[in-house]
Enzyme design. Structure first.
Site, PDB file in Angstrom:
ATOM      1  N   ASP A  57     -10.640   1.828  -3.363  1.00  0.00           N
ATOM      2  CA  ASP A  57     -11.091   1.531  -2.000  1.00  0.00           C
ATOM      3  C   ASP A  57     -12.612   1.449  -1.918  1.00  0.00           C
ATOM      4  OD1 ASP A  57      -8.591   1.327  -0.920  1.00  0.00           O
ATOM      5  OD2 ASP A  57      -8.560   3.325  -0.041  1.00  0.00           O
ATOM      6  N   ASP A  94       0.830  -1.203   0.000  1.00  0.00           N
ATOM      7  CA  ASP A  94       0.000   0.000   0.000  1.00  0.00           C
ATOM      8  C   ASP A  94       0.866   1.255   0.000  1.00  0.00           C
ATOM      9  OD1 ASP A  94      -2.364   1.461   0.016  1.00  0.00           O
ATOM     10  OD2 ASP A  94      -3.233   0.344   1.689  1.00  0.00           O
TER      11      ASP A  94
END
Length: 676
Positions: free
Chosen positions: A477, A413
Site C-alpha cells: 500500500d 482485496d
C-alpha cells in the site's frame, strides 16, 4: 521413506553410497535417515514431518514402507508408501523443471478418524549452507530481507490466516557471505496462502534441513476413514552463483504456471485519486486524461456498492449503489471502454461489515468463535469461505457483475487478519483459504478472460499458492518511491516483475507524507507491472507529458521486462541500488542505478552490467526521457553522450560503467544492446 541426497548440479552416474551416513557412538545401531517425510520411528530426533494420531492415541509414530515407484516422465518420480499397522498411506511426488517441487499426500486407510497436526516435507541442505536469509516486514514495509547464521534452529510461524506482512513462507540458505552473484544458494518457498510453519534446523549430528508446511490447530484437519490431505507444495530453487540466479528459477517457475497470457496493461487505479468520492463526471474526466497519456486499464476502487460511503459499512452487499451510481456502472464502464481501455473493479469478497444487509441477514456466516465478542479489524469481519453456502453466494454476486458489465479485471482485496476464526467451534482458517482458492478457480473457469489481482492491505497475500490462480500481486500500500525501491527489491528475490504491482503515486505519498519528483516515482514503478495511483486531473501539462513518456517507455521495454532475467547487482555504496533485466539470449538489457541517499564519497563507484555475455560486444545508451536523472557535479562521464562505439561485454560485466554524480532520489537508466 525416500531421502533427497543432493539438490544441485546434475551429476551423471551419481553414487549414493558416497553419501551414506556412518554410525556414531551413543546412538542407535543403524544410520538415521532424513526422509522426505521425516519420521521419529527410525530414531530421528528433529521435528517429525508427520504429526497426528487416532482418537485412542495410536498412529502417532508411523513407519512407512515403500510399495511402488512410478516415473511418469523424465522430470518426475512418484513414491507410494504405507504403514499397515498405523493404517496410513503416503504419496510423494518430486518434479524437476526450473525448480524442484515436492508434493505429499496422506491417506487414512483405517476405519477411524486420524487427527492431523502437521504434514511438512523435509528439504536437506549441505554442511556448507551455514547462513540463512529470511523475509520480514510490516504493512507498508513488506519483503525486507535479513540474515542470520544457520545455527541450531530458526522457526517462522504465521497465524494471521493469510500469508502476512510480517513474515514470508520463504528462506534462502547458502554459503556464509553469499550475495547476488556469489555463493551456492538454495531458495525454498511454501506454496500456501494461510497459516504456516517453517523450520531451519541443524541437527546434533551436523545435518541441516528446512521443513515447511501448514500450521494446523488441534482438530483443524481430521481425516475421516478413506479421506486424504495434500500438503502445500514445497518449491526449491538452486544456484551456484548467488541469489539472482536462484530467484530467476523461481521466476521461470511462476511464469510456467501463471494463468496470465499476453502483456500486462498499464493501469490507472482510482483509490489515491478520489478515494470514496465517486462522481461520474470526475471519473469520466479522469478516464479521458488517462487515455491521452496511454493508460490501458482503468480500475474503479472501493466505494461503488451497497452502503459503502466510507470504510465502516457496506462490505458484503455486492450490488451497485443506487445512491452513487443511479444508472448502474454502465455509464463509467461504457465511457472507459469507449476510450479503448479495459475496465477493472475493486472487490473484497472475503469480508463483511456488521453494518451491512448481508451481516444482518447472516451473522452466522462469519469466521468467528460464537459466544465470544468478535474482534473487528478495519471495522469488518471475515466471512467463512469454508462454508459452501458462502462461496455460492459470493460466486453468484461476482458472476452477476461480470456478466452484466464488461469487466476485464478484479482487484481482490483482503484487509484484515483472521482472529479466533472458527467453523462450528473448530479452527477454520485453513478451510477459509481452501475456500478462497476454490472460489477464485470457479470464477476463472466461468470468466477465463478476467484477470485477478491478489491484494491484502498491500503485500499481505504474496506466495506461490495464490500466484497459481491470480495474475498480479499488489506489492504494498506504500507508493513512497524510496520505500518502494527496497520493497520491490525484496519482492523480486521471490517473484517475477510482471506480477509486481508498481504504481506512480502522488507527489506526496499518503503513507509517509514524503515528497518525490515525478521522474523518481516513474523510474521506480517502471520495473514492475506499471500503474498510476494519482489524480491526473491535478497534473499540469509537463507532468502529463512525463507520464506519457514513461508509459511509452514501459510499453517499448515491456517484452524484455516481463520475460527476461532479473538481476540485482552488488554495489559497494550502501546508498545505491543497482538492478536490471536481461533477455534470455543476453542480447538486450536495461539497468537502473538508483541513488537513494547522499553517498559517503564524492565519486560514485562503477555500475556493473551483470547478465550480459562477456564474450560479446554491446552498445550502451542512457534513457533520459522520463526525467529520472538529477545530476550533480560539474560534468558527466563522456560515455553518456555517445560516440564510444561497441564495448566489450567483459568490461561492462566485470568493470562496469562510471555513473554520473547524482543527487538523492535519482535514477540513471541504461540500455545495452548487442552490437551488430
Amino acid at each position: 521413506m525416500p531421502e533427497i541426497l543432493s539438490i544441485g548440479p546434475a551429476i551423471d552416474g551419481f553414487v549414493p553410497e558416497l553419501a551414506a551416513q556412518p554410525v556414531a557412538h551413543a546412538t542407535i545401531d543403524t544410520p538415521i535417515p532424513l526422509g522426505i517425510v521425516a519420521d521419529t520411528s527410525t530414531g530421528y530426533t528433529g521435528r517429525p514431518g508427520l504429526r497426528g494420531a487416532r482418537p485412542d492415541g495410536s498412529g502417532w509414530a508411523p513407519r512407512f514402507t515403500q510399495r511402488e515407484v512410478e516415473q511418469p516422465d523424465a522430470a518426475s518420480v512418484v513414491f507410494h508408501l504405507d504403514d499397515e499397522i498405523a493404517e496410513l498411506a503416503i504419496t510423494i511426488e518430486l518434479t524437476v523443471d526450473h525448480v524442484l517441487t515436492t508434493s505429499v499426500t496422506l491417506h487414512n486407510a483405517g476405519s477411524t478418524p486420524y487427527g492431523l497436526l502437521q504434514l511438512a516435507p523435509t528439504i536437506p541442505l549441505p554442511a556448507h549452507a551455514d547462513e540463512l536469509m529470511t523475509f520480514t516486514g510490516r504493512w507498508c514495509r513488506e519483503f525486507q530481507p535479513g540474515r542470520t547464521p544457520f545455527e541450531a534452529a530458526t522457526t517462522i510461524e504465521n497465524r494471521t490466516g493469510r500469508t502476512s506482512h510480517a513474515h514470508l513462507p520463504a528462506v534462502y540458505a547458502g554459503e556464509a557471505g553469499f550475495d547476488e552473484q556469489r555463493g551456492e544458494v538454495w531458495g525454498i518457498q511454501l506454496a500456501w496462502s494461510g497459516n504456516y510453519t517453517l523450520l531451519a534446523e541443524r541437527l546434533p549430528d551436523g545435518r541441516r534441513y528446512v521443513q515447511a508446511g501448514e500450521l494446523l490447530e488441534p482438530l483443524e484437519v481430521e481425516l475421516a476413514a478413506g479421506s486424504s490431505y495434500t500438503a502445500p507444495d514445497v518449491v526449491v530453487a538452486w544456484s551456484a552463483a548467488g541469489i539472482s540466479a536462484a530467484s530467476q528459477a523461481f521466476h521461470r517457475s511462476v511464469r510456467s504456471q501463471s494463468p496470465s497470457t499476453g502483456h500486462r496493461p498499464v493501469i490507472l487505479n482510482t483509490w489515491e485519486a478520489v478515494y470514496f468520492d465517486h462522481r461520474l463526471d470526475t471519473l469520466q474526466q479522469l478516464a479521458d486524461v488517462a487515455a491521452t497519456v496511454g493508460v490501458e486499464r482503468f480500475v474503479l476502487d472501493d466505494g461503488w456498492f451497497g452502503g459503502r460511503r466510507d470504510d465502516t459499512a457496506g462490505l458484503g452487499d455486492w450490488w451497485v449503489s443506487d445512491a452513487v451510481w443511479p444508472s448502474g456502472l454502465a455509464p463509467i464502464v461504457d465511457h472507459v471502454t469507449g476510450l479503448g481501455m479495459e475496465f477493472g473493479l475493486w472487490v473484497e469478497p472475503e469480508m463483511v461489515n456488521p453494518d451491512s444487509d448481508l451481516y444482518r441477514k447472516h451473522p452466522e456466516w462469519t469466521l468467528a468463535t460464537h459466544g465470544y465478542e468478535p474482534v473487528l479489524g478495519r471495522n469488518q469481519l471475515v466471512l467463512d469461505l469454508g462454508r459452501e453456502e458462502v462461496r455460492h453466494f459470493l460466486f453468484d454476486s461476482l458472476d452477476a457483475l461480470l456478466g452484466e458489465y464488461d469487466i476485464s479485471y478484479l482487484k481482490w482485496d483482503m484487509n484484515r487478519d483472521i482472529v479466533q476464526g472458527s467453523r462450528f467451534g473448530r479452527a477454520g482458517a485453513r478451510g477459509h483459504v481452501v475456500g478462497v482458492y476454490e472460489l477464485i478457480d470457479r470464477l476463472r473457469d466461468a470468466h477465463p478472460g478476467v484477470e485477478i489481482e491478489s491484494c491484502a492491505s498491500g503485500g499481505g497475500r504474496a506466495d506461490l499458492g495464490i500466484l497459481r490462480r491470480t495474475d498480479r500481486i499488489w506489492t504494498s500500500d506504500c507508493n513512497d518511491a524510496v520505500e518502494r525501491q527496497l520493497i520491490q527489491r525484496g519482492f523480486s528475490m521471490l517473484f517475477p516483475p510482471e506480477v509486481m504491482g508498481a504504481h506512480i503515486g502522488p507527489e506526496r505519498a499518503h503513507t509517509t507524507l514524503r515528497r518525490h519528483d515525478l521522474g523518481f516515482r516513474a523510474a521506480t514503478a517502471l520495473f514492475g507491472h506499471l500503474g498510476i495511483e494519482w489524480n491526473l486531473l491535478n497534473a499540469d501539462d509537463e507532468q502529463r507529458r512525463q507520464v506519457a513518456a514513461t508509459i511509452a517507455l514501459y510499453r517499448r521495454l515491456r517484452p524484455l521486462l516481463h520475460s527476461g532475467r532479473t538481476v540485482r547487482v552488488v554495489h559497494p555504496d550502501p546508498s545505491v541500488l543497482v538492478h536490471g533485466v536481461v533477455s534470455d539470449s543476453a542480447d538486450h538489457g536495461v539497468y537502473a542505478y538508483v541513488q537513494l541517499a547522499p553517498s559517503a564519497t564524492t565519486m560514485p563507484a562503477p555500475m556493473r552490467l551483470v547478465g550480459l555475455d562477456p564474450e560479446r560486444t554491446y552498445t550502451v545508451s542512457v534513457i533520459d526521457d522520463i526525467g529520472s536523472i538529477k545530476q550533480g557535479g560539474r560534468s558527466r562521464p563522456a560515455w553518456m553522450d555517445g560516440g564510444t562505439g561497441p564495448i566489450a561485454g567483459r568490461q561492462l560485466v566485470e568493470r562496469g560503467l562510471q555513473p554520473p554524480i547524482q543527487h538523492p532520489e535519482s535514477v540513471l537508466i541504461v540500455e545495452a544492446r548487442e552490437a551488430s
